[in-house]
Write a protein that holds these residues in place. Structure first.
Motif, PDB file in Angstrom:
ATOM      1  N   VAL A   1       0.844  -1.201   0.000  1.00 38.69           N
ATOM      2  CA  VAL A   1       0.000   0.000   0.000  1.00 38.69           C
ATOM      3  C   VAL A   1       0.878   1.250   0.000  1.00 38.69           C
ATOM      4  O   VAL A   1       0.594   2.219  -0.709  1.00 38.69           O
ATOM      5  CB  VAL A   1      -0.980  -0.013   1.189  1.00 38.69           C
ATOM      6  CG1 VAL A   1      -1.667   1.330   1.354  1.00 38.69           C
ATOM      7  CG2 VAL A   1      -2.008  -1.118   1.010  1.00 38.69           C
ATOM      8  N   LEU A   2       1.953   1.235   0.778  1.00 43.90           N
ATOM      9  CA  LEU A   2       2.870   2.377   0.801  1.00 43.90           C
ATOM     10  C   LEU A   2       3.440   2.648  -0.587  1.00 43.90           C
ATOM     11  O   LEU A   2       3.484   3.798  -1.036  1.00 43.90           O
ATOM     12  CB  LEU A   2       4.001   2.126   1.805  1.00 43.90           C
ATOM     13  CG  LEU A   2       5.025   3.242   1.955  1.00 43.90           C
ATOM     14  CD1 LEU A   2       4.367   4.526   2.459  1.00 43.90           C
ATOM     15  CD2 LEU A   2       6.135   2.804   2.905  1.00 43.90           C
ATOM     16  N   GLY A   3       3.831   1.584  -1.291  1.00 45.19           N
ATOM     17  CA  GLY A   3       4.328   1.749  -2.663  1.00 45.19           C
ATOM     18  C   GLY A   3       3.263   2.334  -3.577  1.00 45.19           C
ATOM     19  O   GLY A   3       3.539   3.204  -4.401  1.00 45.19           O
ATOM     20  N   GLY A   4       2.027   1.874  -3.435  1.00 43.08           N
ATOM     21  CA  GLY A   4       0.919   2.413  -4.237  1.00 43.08           C
ATOM     22  C   GLY A   4       0.667   3.877  -3.951  1.00 43.08           C
ATOM     23  O   GLY A   4       0.422   4.681  -4.868  1.00 43.08           O
ATOM     24  N   LEU A   5       0.729   4.260  -2.682  1.00 35.24           N
ATOM     25  CA  LEU A   5       0.524   5.667  -2.321  1.00 35.24           C
ATOM     26  C   LEU A   5       1.623   6.544  -2.916  1.00 35.24           C
ATOM     27  O   LEU A   5       1.351   7.634  -3.421  1.00 35.24           O
ATOM     28  CB  LEU A   5       0.493   5.824  -0.796  1.00 35.24           C
ATOM     29  CG  LEU A   5      -0.726   5.228  -0.093  1.00 35.24           C
ATOM     30  CD1 LEU A   5      -0.544   5.246   1.417  1.00 35.24           C
ATOM     31  CD2 LEU A   5      -1.999   5.965  -0.488  1.00 35.24           C
ATOM     32  N   LYS A   6       2.856   6.058  -2.875  1.00 36.26           N
ATOM     33  CA  LYS A   6       3.966   6.823  -3.466  1.00 36.26           C
ATOM     34  C   LYS A   6       3.759   6.969  -4.976  1.00 36.26           C
ATOM     35  O   LYS A   6       4.011   8.031  -5.538  1.00 36.26           O
ATOM     36  CB  LYS A   6       5.294   6.158  -3.144  1.00 36.26           C
ATOM     37  CG  LYS A   6       5.667   6.316  -1.678  1.00 36.26           C
ATOM     38  CD  LYS A   6       7.070   5.833  -1.403  1.00 36.26           C
ATOM     39  CE  LYS A   6       7.395   5.864   0.066  1.00 36.26           C
ATOM     40  NZ  LYS A   6       7.334   7.160   0.708  1.00 36.26           N
ATOM     41  N   ASN A   7       3.271   5.908  -5.646  1.00 38.14           N
ATOM     42  CA  ASN A   7       2.993   5.969  -7.081  1.00 38.14           C
ATOM     43  C   ASN A   7       1.876   6.960  -7.404  1.00 38.14           C
ATOM     44  O   ASN A   7       1.817   7.506  -8.509  1.00 38.14           O
ATOM     45  CB  ASN A   7       2.619   4.592  -7.618  1.00 38.14           C
ATOM     46  CG  ASN A   7       3.787   3.642  -7.668  1.00 38.14           C
ATOM     47  OD1 ASN A   7       4.950   4.063  -7.672  1.00 38.14           O
ATOM     48  ND2 ASN A   7       3.498   2.355  -7.690  1.00 38.14           N
TER      49      ASN A   7
END
Length: 81
Positions: A23-29
């Motif tokens: 989820v953290l990676g998705g938010l950064k994207n």
């Protein structure tokens, strides 16, 4: 008397949280780079029939220890209302 137990089950802080990392990676994207950590857990509500708040608390604790939380990998918090 009926009580509502609100139970939060979260991974231990010492353990990796792969769902949270995804989820953290998705938010950064999505351009939300100011979010630095995400932990994914569960929120469970139980409707408990008990004669007192203390009895309802004990029933909820028992449910967490026996089924709802894996205490090797997770911790839980119980709030009775």
């Amino acid at each position: 008397m009926t009580f509502t137990a609100h139970i939060n089950v979260m991974p231990l802080k010492e353990l990796l949280d792969p769902q949270g990392k995804a989820v953290l990676g998705g938010l950064k994207n999505l351009g939300l780079g100011n979010v630095h950590d995400v932990r994914i857990g569960k929120h469970i509500t139980l409707q408990i029939e008990a004669s007192s708040r203390e009895e309802a608390q004990q029933i909820a604790e028992n449910a967490c220890q026996k089924l709802l939380a894996n205490q090797v990998m997770e911790f839980y918090e119980v709030n009775i209302q």
